[in-house]
Design a protein around this motif. Sequence first.
Motif, PDB file in Angstrom:
ATOM      1  N   MET A 295       0.833  -1.204   0.000  1.00  0.00           N
ATOM      2  CA  MET A 295       0.000   0.000   0.000  1.00  0.00           C
ATOM      3  C   MET A 295       0.862   1.245   0.000  1.00  0.00           C
ATOM      4  SD  MET A 295      -2.892   1.246   2.708  1.00  0.00           S
ATOM      5  CE  MET A 295      -3.568   2.903   2.605  1.00  0.00           C
ATOM      6  N   SER A 296       1.896   1.285   0.850  1.00  0.00           N
ATOM      7  CA  SER A 296       2.772   2.452   0.939  1.00  0.00           C
ATOM      8  C   SER A 296       4.187   2.068   0.530  1.00  0.00           C
ATOM      9  CB  SER A 296       2.795   3.013   2.363  1.00  0.00           C
ATOM     10  OG  SER A 296       1.526   3.514   2.722  1.00  0.00           O
ATOM     11  N   GLY A 297       4.819   2.912  -0.261  1.00  0.00           N
ATOM     12  CA  GLY A 297       6.184   2.668  -0.671  1.00  0.00           C
ATOM     13  C   GLY A 297       7.161   2.937   0.461  1.00  0.00           C
ATOM     14  N   PRO A 298       8.371   2.381   0.380  1.00  0.00           N
ATOM     15  CA  PRO A 298       9.363   2.557   1.442  1.00  0.00           C
ATOM     16  C   PRO A 298       9.664   4.020   1.750  1.00  0.00           C
ATOM     17  CG  PRO A 298      10.041   0.831  -0.068  1.00  0.00           C
ATOM     18  CD  PRO A 298       8.847   1.471  -0.677  1.00  0.00           C
ATOM     19  N   GLU A 299       9.796   4.856   0.714  1.00  0.00           N
ATOM     20  CA  GLU A 299      10.102   6.263   0.947  1.00  0.00           C
ATOM     21  C   GLU A 299       8.974   6.976   1.674  1.00  0.00           C
ATOM     22  OE1 GLU A 299      10.465   4.701  -1.898  1.00  0.00           O
ATOM     23  OE2 GLU A 299      12.622   4.756  -2.317  1.00  0.00           O
ATOM     24  N   VAL A 300       7.733   6.594   1.366  1.00  0.00           N
ATOM     25  CA  VAL A 300       6.581   7.208   2.031  1.00  0.00           C
ATOM     26  C   VAL A 300       6.565   6.834   3.514  1.00  0.00           C
ATOM     27  CG1 VAL A 300       4.055   7.255   2.143  1.00  0.00           C
ATOM     28  CG2 VAL A 300       5.215   7.287  -0.075  1.00  0.00           C
ATOM     29  N   ILE A 301       6.827   5.568   3.817  1.00  0.00           N
ATOM     30  CA  ILE A 301       6.853   5.123   5.213  1.00  0.00           C
ATOM     31  C   ILE A 301       7.955   5.838   5.975  1.00  0.00           C
ATOM     32  CG2 ILE A 301       7.177   3.152   6.745  1.00  0.00           C
ATOM     33  CD1 ILE A 301       6.068   1.386   4.510  1.00  0.00           C
ATOM     34  N   GLU A 302       9.130   5.945   5.359  1.00  0.00           N
ATOM     35  CA  GLU A 302      10.248   6.615   6.027  1.00  0.00           C
ATOM     36  C   GLU A 302       9.930   8.086   6.268  1.00  0.00           C
ATOM     37  OE1 GLU A 302      14.563   8.078   4.644  1.00  0.00           O
ATOM     38  OE2 GLU A 302      14.333   5.885   4.616  1.00  0.00           O
ATOM     39  N   ALA A 303       9.336   8.750   5.270  1.00  0.00           N
ATOM     40  CA  ALA A 303       9.008  10.163   5.414  1.00  0.00           C
ATOM     41  C   ALA A 303       7.959  10.403   6.501  1.00  0.00           C
ATOM     42  CB  ALA A 303       8.512  10.724   4.077  1.00  0.00           C
ATOM     43  N   SER A 304       7.040   9.454   6.639  1.00  0.00           N
ATOM     44  CA  SER A 304       5.953   9.619   7.610  1.00  0.00           C
ATOM     45  C   SER A 304       6.356   9.242   9.030  1.00  0.00           C
ATOM     46  CB  SER A 304       4.745   8.770   7.189  1.00  0.00           C
ATOM     47  OG  SER A 304       4.279   9.148   5.913  1.00  0.00           O
ATOM     48  N   HIS A 305       7.191   8.195   9.173  1.00  0.00           N
ATOM     49  CA  HIS A 305       7.478   7.654  10.504  1.00  0.00           C
ATOM     50  C   HIS A 305       8.957   7.633  10.869  1.00  0.00           C
ATOM     51  CE1 HIS A 305       3.297   6.410  10.955  1.00  0.00           C
ATOM     52  NE2 HIS A 305       3.354   5.929   9.724  1.00  0.00           N
ATOM     53  N   GLY A 306       9.818   8.063   9.953  1.00  0.00           N
ATOM     54  CA  GLY A 306      11.230   8.144  10.282  1.00  0.00           C
ATOM     55  C   GLY A 306      12.016   6.931   9.827  1.00  0.00           C
ATOM     56  N   VAL A 307      13.323   7.137   9.718  1.00  0.00           N
ATOM     57  CA  VAL A 307      14.199   6.079   9.221  1.00  0.00           C
ATOM     58  C   VAL A 307      14.280   4.905  10.188  1.00  0.00           C
ATOM     59  CG1 VAL A 307      16.312   7.028  10.217  1.00  0.00           C
ATOM     60  CG2 VAL A 307      16.431   5.682   8.099  1.00  0.00           C
ATOM     61  N   ASP A 308      14.031   5.148  11.473  1.00  0.00           N
ATOM     62  CA  ASP A 308      14.056   4.049  12.437  1.00  0.00           C
ATOM     63  C   ASP A 308      12.905   3.071  12.203  1.00  0.00           C
ATOM     64  OD1 ASP A 308      16.298   5.045  13.657  1.00  0.00           O
ATOM     65  OD2 ASP A 308      15.197   6.162  15.174  1.00  0.00           O
ATOM     66  N   GLU A 309      11.804   3.568  11.634  1.00  0.00           N
ATOM     67  CA  GLU A 309      10.659   2.707  11.324  1.00  0.00           C
ATOM     68  C   GLU A 309      10.916   1.907  10.045  1.00  0.00           C
ATOM     69  OE1 GLU A 309       6.802   1.035  11.619  1.00  0.00           O
ATOM     70  OE2 GLU A 309       7.989   2.181  13.070  1.00  0.00           O
TER      71      GLU A 309
END
Length: 304
Positions: free
Chosen positions: A174-188
């Motif tokens: 559903m969400s691309g890796p860059e979107v997840i990182e941008a939303s929740h941070g690189v630790d996520e």
Amino acid sequence: MSLPLSFAECTARERVAALLDPGSFHEWLPPAERVMSPHLAVLGVPPAFDDGIVIGRGRLDGQPVFLAAQEGGFLGGGVGEVHGAKLAGLLQRAAAERPQAVLLLAESGGVRLHEANAGLIAVAEVMRALLDCRAAGVPVIVLIGGSNGCFGGMGLVAHCADHLLISELGRHAMSGPEVIEASHGVDEFDARDRALVWRTTGGKHRWLSGDCDALLDDDVAAFRTAAIERLGRSRPVTLAALEAEHALLAERLHLAPEADWPGDGSEPVAFWTALGVPEAARVPDLDAAALRPLRARTLEGAPQ
């Protein structure tokens, strides 16, 4: 013996030409028609004459099919107003004319940020048209093997189809890796960790978790064979099927609760282990042929 033709390395039009019977494809709204996005030029973005998607009809193993292929080289295959309207129109025509199948060669990061609400509305219209197509008895077959993967709104569209075919190199979520990182941070989620990206969104993971119908080699001929096998095989959307899928998803949450995840990037391995995949740590090193027998339990009646 000729070498396999890489699905990932082909353009949208090259995939269409190699997938369908030779000379059978007739394109609707080709580049010569110049049906382009009205939004990109005002933002200083060069448009494409086909708005990044090829649609039309052709034959597959002699059978009539409709086909749409997204061009990942144009704005990452992003869906805008015209792009989405072409895809929705294809599906609406399929529901009326009832070919043996609709093939969707998906390669998209989701909605174009350039077109915002227009793109979101377009994706909603595509989903509605896809479900209407299925209700008319026309199977929709999604093929994922492009280097951009299939994410965002198109990730949802893909999972609404009758059949989902994916290669080892394909990715779907559903969400691309860059979107997840941008939303929740690189630790996520560290989008630069390509091994992690493929372990969590790649074709191998989708196969092991039962989210696709076939795990294929990166070969257009393999996609063609798999699509031919599913011509005319529709899956009615029923309440029982939806309830069974929800039950399976709930079961997975109990199998691998987030509290038990190691937090060191090996979560996919922990998940595969919980699913009962033998020697789960070896999965990243296995090719598609070795991985197919390790299929996890899927919905009742789903093809193996």
